[in-house]
Enzyme design. Structure first.
Site, PDB file in Angstrom:
ATOM      1  N   HIS A  68       0.864  -1.177   0.000  1.00  0.00           N
ATOM      2  CA  HIS A  68       0.000   0.000   0.000  1.00  0.00           C
ATOM      3  C   HIS A  68       0.901   1.227   0.000  1.00  0.00           C
ATOM      4  O   HIS A  68       1.226   1.767   1.055  1.00  0.00           O
ATOM      5  CB  HIS A  68      -0.909  -0.004   1.224  1.00  0.00           C
ATOM      6  CG  HIS A  68      -1.935   1.087   1.217  1.00  0.00           C
ATOM      7  ND1 HIS A  68      -3.149   0.965   1.841  1.00  0.00           N
ATOM      8  CD2 HIS A  68      -1.945   2.324   0.656  1.00  0.00           C
ATOM      9  CE1 HIS A  68      -3.855   2.081   1.670  1.00  0.00           C
ATOM     10  NE2 HIS A  68      -3.133   2.917   0.963  1.00  0.00           N
ATOM     11  N   GLU A 123      -2.665  -1.806  -3.105  1.00  0.00           N
ATOM     12  CA  GLU A 123      -3.760  -1.084  -2.471  1.00  0.00           C
ATOM     13  C   GLU A 123      -3.514   0.414  -2.575  1.00  0.00           C
ATOM     14  O   GLU A 123      -2.373   0.860  -2.643  1.00  0.00           O
ATOM     15  CB  GLU A 123      -3.862  -1.448  -0.988  1.00  0.00           C
ATOM     16  CG  GLU A 123      -4.194  -2.878  -0.694  1.00  0.00           C
ATOM     17  CD  GLU A 123      -4.312  -3.133   0.802  1.00  0.00           C
ATOM     18  OE1 GLU A 123      -3.965  -2.223   1.605  1.00  0.00           O
ATOM     19  OE2 GLU A 123      -4.745  -4.223   1.182  1.00  0.00           O
ATOM     20  N   HIS A 129      -7.853  -6.691   7.417  1.00  0.00           N
ATOM     21  CA  HIS A 129      -7.684  -5.705   8.482  1.00  0.00           C
ATOM     22  C   HIS A 129      -7.856  -6.369   9.841  1.00  0.00           C
ATOM     23  O   HIS A 129      -8.927  -6.827  10.207  1.00  0.00           O
ATOM     24  CB  HIS A 129      -8.647  -4.526   8.373  1.00  0.00           C
ATOM     25  CG  HIS A 129      -8.083  -3.279   9.021  1.00  0.00           C
ATOM     26  ND1 HIS A 129      -7.278  -2.383   8.351  1.00  0.00           N
ATOM     27  CD2 HIS A 129      -8.173  -2.820  10.285  1.00  0.00           C
ATOM     28  CE1 HIS A 129      -6.922  -1.414   9.158  1.00  0.00           C
ATOM     29  NE2 HIS A 129      -7.431  -1.655  10.348  1.00  0.00           N
TER      30      HIS A 129
END
Length: 238
Positions: free
Chosen positions: A43, A70, A190
């Site tokens: 990310h 991401e 997550h």
């Protein structure tokens, strides 16, 4: 089979603390694949506080499993995905200053924007996943965007798992069934860890992929990276 994608952001955070190349991010990614990771997730944020843009280019040259990038789909992100052509682009609604992802997309309010972004990314031959909260109202609008998959935001599940795991997973089971009916692929991520991952998989056996970084890297400090990846893989076995 649910695939394990290892998020290596925290490896980059450790490296950046000293400003050199230890640990070597590319080598860690290659080792993670060798140890059983079925994908590598990064990310890259605008301030490059962990993954740097050059890291993405370097990783793209060597990753042999699925590469997942991401990010918030600003022009910088779109240009990077166009250049790299990863297996998957996961869209998150994070503002630039966010420490970590803390919510999914409002696919009702942002439907037109997401539809344009999804279409452009798919034109590069990239599979698209939209980060989404476990709320029924967001799923049909997500389908309308044309996305290939959605990624369930699992922080609420992880937080409530120690209190009442059946109650914690219930909304996820509900929306997972809707996603399946709509023909959407299903990812999750997550705060998933060795304590809560197996129950999520058992409750939603048709999960396509989980993306795990922080907890996995923390566990690797105690168990070693190879052993930790195998431990997470075992949680995902049918």
């Amino acid at each position: 089979m649910t695939k394990l994608s290892v998020n290596i952001n925290k490896i980059a955070t450790l490296r950046n603390a000293r400003g050199a190349n230890n640990p070597n991010l590319v080598q860690v990614a290659l080792d993670a694949e060798r140890f059983g990771a079925q994908g590598i997730t990064v990310h890259p944020r605008p301030d490059e506080r962990h993954i740097k843009f050059q890291d993405v280019l370097d990783l793209a040259k060597v990753i042999s499993t699925e590469f997942n990038i991401e990010g918030y789909p600003d022009q910088r992100y779109m240009d990077l995905v166009k250049l790299v052509r990863p297996a998957q682009a996961t869209l998150v609604p994070d503002p630039p200053q966010a420490i970590t992802s803390s919510s999914g997309w409002d696919t009702i309010a942002h439907q037109a924007f997401l539809k344009d972004v999804v279409s452009e990314l798919q034109s590069y031959g990239v599979r698209v996943s939209i980060f989404i909260n476990p709320e029924v109202k967001f799923f049909e609008p997500a389908k309308t965007t044309g996305t290939d998959r959605v990624e369930l935001y699992t922080e609420p599940y992880a937080s409530n798992y120690p209190i009442n795991r059946e109650k914690a997973v219930r909304p996820y089971v509900e929306v997972a069934a809707i996603a399946k009916e709509l023909g959407l692929g299903l990812n999750a991520g997550h705060d998933l860890d060795l304590h809560n991952l197996k129950f999520l998989k058992q409750s939603i056996p048709f999960l396509d992929e989980v993306s795990i970084g922080h907890a996995l890297i923390c566990d690797a400090l105690y168990y070693g990276l190879e052993n930790t990846i195998q431990m997470y893989r075992r949680q995902l076995e049918d």
